[in-house]
Design a protein around this motif. Structure first.
Motif, PDB file in Angstrom:
ATOM      1  N   ASP A  14       0.833  -1.206   0.000  1.00 57.96           N
ATOM      2  CA  ASP A  14       0.000   0.000   0.000  1.00 57.96           C
ATOM      3  C   ASP A  14       0.868   1.257   0.000  1.00 57.96           C
ATOM      4  N   ALA A  15       1.934   1.224   0.776  1.00 56.05           N
ATOM      5  CA  ALA A  15       2.844   2.368   0.816  1.00 56.05           C
ATOM      6  C   ALA A  15       3.524   2.551  -0.539  1.00 56.05           C
ATOM      7  N   LEU A  16       3.913   1.460  -1.164  1.00 56.71           N
ATOM      8  CA  LEU A  16       4.541   1.529  -2.485  1.00 56.71           C
ATOM      9  C   LEU A  16       3.579   2.132  -3.508  1.00 56.71           C
ATOM     10  N   ALA A  17       2.333   1.710  -3.467  1.00 53.49           N
ATOM     11  CA  ALA A  17       1.328   2.254  -4.388  1.00 53.49           C
ATOM     12  C   ALA A  17       1.146   3.754  -4.169  1.00 53.49           C
ATOM     13  N   MET A  18       1.128   4.179  -2.921  1.00 56.84           N
ATOM     14  CA  MET A  18       0.971   5.606  -2.624  1.00 56.84           C
ATOM     15  C   MET A  18       2.172   6.407  -3.130  1.00 56.84           C
ATOM     16  N   ILE A  19       3.361   5.857  -2.965  1.00 52.94           N
ATOM     17  CA  ILE A  19       4.567   6.549  -3.435  1.00 52.94           C
ATOM     18  C   ILE A  19       4.544   6.689  -4.950  1.00 52.94           C
ATOM     19  N   ILE A  20       4.160   5.627  -5.637  1.00 49.27           N
ATOM     20  CA  ILE A  20       4.077   5.687  -7.104  1.00 49.27           C
ATOM     21  C   ILE A  20       3.070   6.749  -7.530  1.00 49.27           C
ATOM     22  N   GLN A  21       1.924   6.787  -6.873  1.00 47.84           N
ATOM     23  CA  GLN A  21       0.918   7.795  -7.202  1.00 47.84           C
ATOM     24  C   GLN A  21       1.441   9.205  -6.937  1.00 47.84           C
ATOM     25  N   ASP A  22       2.114   9.392  -5.810  1.00 51.26           N
ATOM     26  CA  ASP A  22       2.660  10.712  -5.483  1.00 51.26           C
ATOM     27  C   ASP A  22       3.717  11.141  -6.495  1.00 51.26           C
ATOM     28  N   LEU A  23       4.586  10.215  -6.883  1.00 52.03           N
ATOM     29  CA  LEU A  23       5.620  10.545  -7.868  1.00 52.03           C
ATOM     30  C   LEU A  23       5.004  10.924  -9.211  1.00 52.03           C
ATOM     31  N   GLU A  38       3.645  14.453  -8.892  1.00 48.51           N
ATOM     32  CA  GLU A  38       4.741  15.420  -8.931  1.00 48.51           C
ATOM     33  C   GLU A  38       5.301  15.562 -10.343  1.00 48.51           C
ATOM     34  N   ALA A  39       5.389  14.457 -11.050  1.00 47.82           N
ATOM     35  CA  ALA A  39       5.932  14.495 -12.413  1.00 47.82           C
ATOM     36  C   ALA A  39       5.029  15.293 -13.342  1.00 47.82           C
ATOM     37  N   THR A  40       3.731  15.203 -13.143  1.00 49.26           N
ATOM     38  CA  THR A  40       2.821  15.968 -14.002  1.00 49.26           C
ATOM     39  C   THR A  40       2.748  17.424 -13.560  1.00 49.26           C
ATOM     40  N   ALA A  41       2.987  17.694 -12.284  1.00 52.20           N
ATOM     41  CA  ALA A  41       2.942  19.067 -11.787  1.00 52.20           C
ATOM     42  C   ALA A  41       4.229  19.822 -12.090  1.00 52.20           C
ATOM     43  N   PRO A  91       6.251  20.157 -14.806  1.00 50.24           N
ATOM     44  CA  PRO A  91       6.294  21.012 -16.001  1.00 50.24           C
ATOM     45  C   PRO A  91       5.417  22.255 -15.861  1.00 50.24           C
ATOM     46  N   GLN A  92       4.306  22.133 -15.176  1.00 44.69           N
ATOM     47  CA  GLN A  92       3.430  23.283 -14.977  1.00 44.69           C
ATOM     48  C   GLN A  92       4.110  24.330 -14.110  1.00 44.69           C
ATOM     49  N   LEU A  93       4.818  23.890 -13.085  1.00 52.11           N
ATOM     50  CA  LEU A  93       5.501  24.829 -12.201  1.00 52.11           C
ATOM     51  C   LEU A  93       6.609  25.569 -12.928  1.00 52.11           C
ATOM     52  N   THR A  94       7.373  24.868 -13.750  1.00 55.80           N
ATOM     53  CA  THR A  94       8.466  25.536 -14.458  1.00 55.80           C
ATOM     54  C   THR A  94       7.923  26.532 -15.476  1.00 55.80           C
ATOM     55  N   ASN A  95       6.818  26.227 -16.109  1.00 54.64           N
ATOM     56  CA  ASN A  95       6.227  27.159 -17.074  1.00 54.64           C
ATOM     57  C   ASN A  95       5.637  28.381 -16.380  1.00 54.64           C
TER      58      ASN A  95
END
Length: 76
Positions: free
Chosen positions: A49-58, A61-64, A66-70
């Motif tokens: 469950d913790a692994l699944a949450m980490i993957i979701q969080d990553l 963050e990965a989708t957010a 590019p938006q932050l840099t722009n």
């Protein structure tokens, strides 16, 4: 006659193949390498469950990122 390590490797490949098929059906976007790493982590005691949450969080963050840099005028 195949040796025991070869049998284990073949069995591991079959497991990953099955998990990959399930992954595709569930649209997880995990490839065979990702699945192998996840299985290895879980076999070594990581909480699934913790692994699944980490993957979701990553992924969030990965989708957010590019938006932050722009927004900050960076990256262009």
């Amino acid at each position: 006659m195949p040796s025991q390590p070869d049998d284990k490797r073949q069995a591991a490949r079959e497991v990953i193949d099955i998990l990959h098929e399930i992954s595709i059906l569930l649209n997880t976007a995990l490839d065979r390498t990702d699945l192998s790493l996840c299985v290895s982590l879980i076999e070594n005691g990581v909480n699934p469950d913790a692994l699944a949450m980490i993957i979701q969080d990553l992924r969030k963050e990965a989708t957010a990122a590019p938006q932050l840099t722009n927004e900050n005028g960076l990256g262009e």
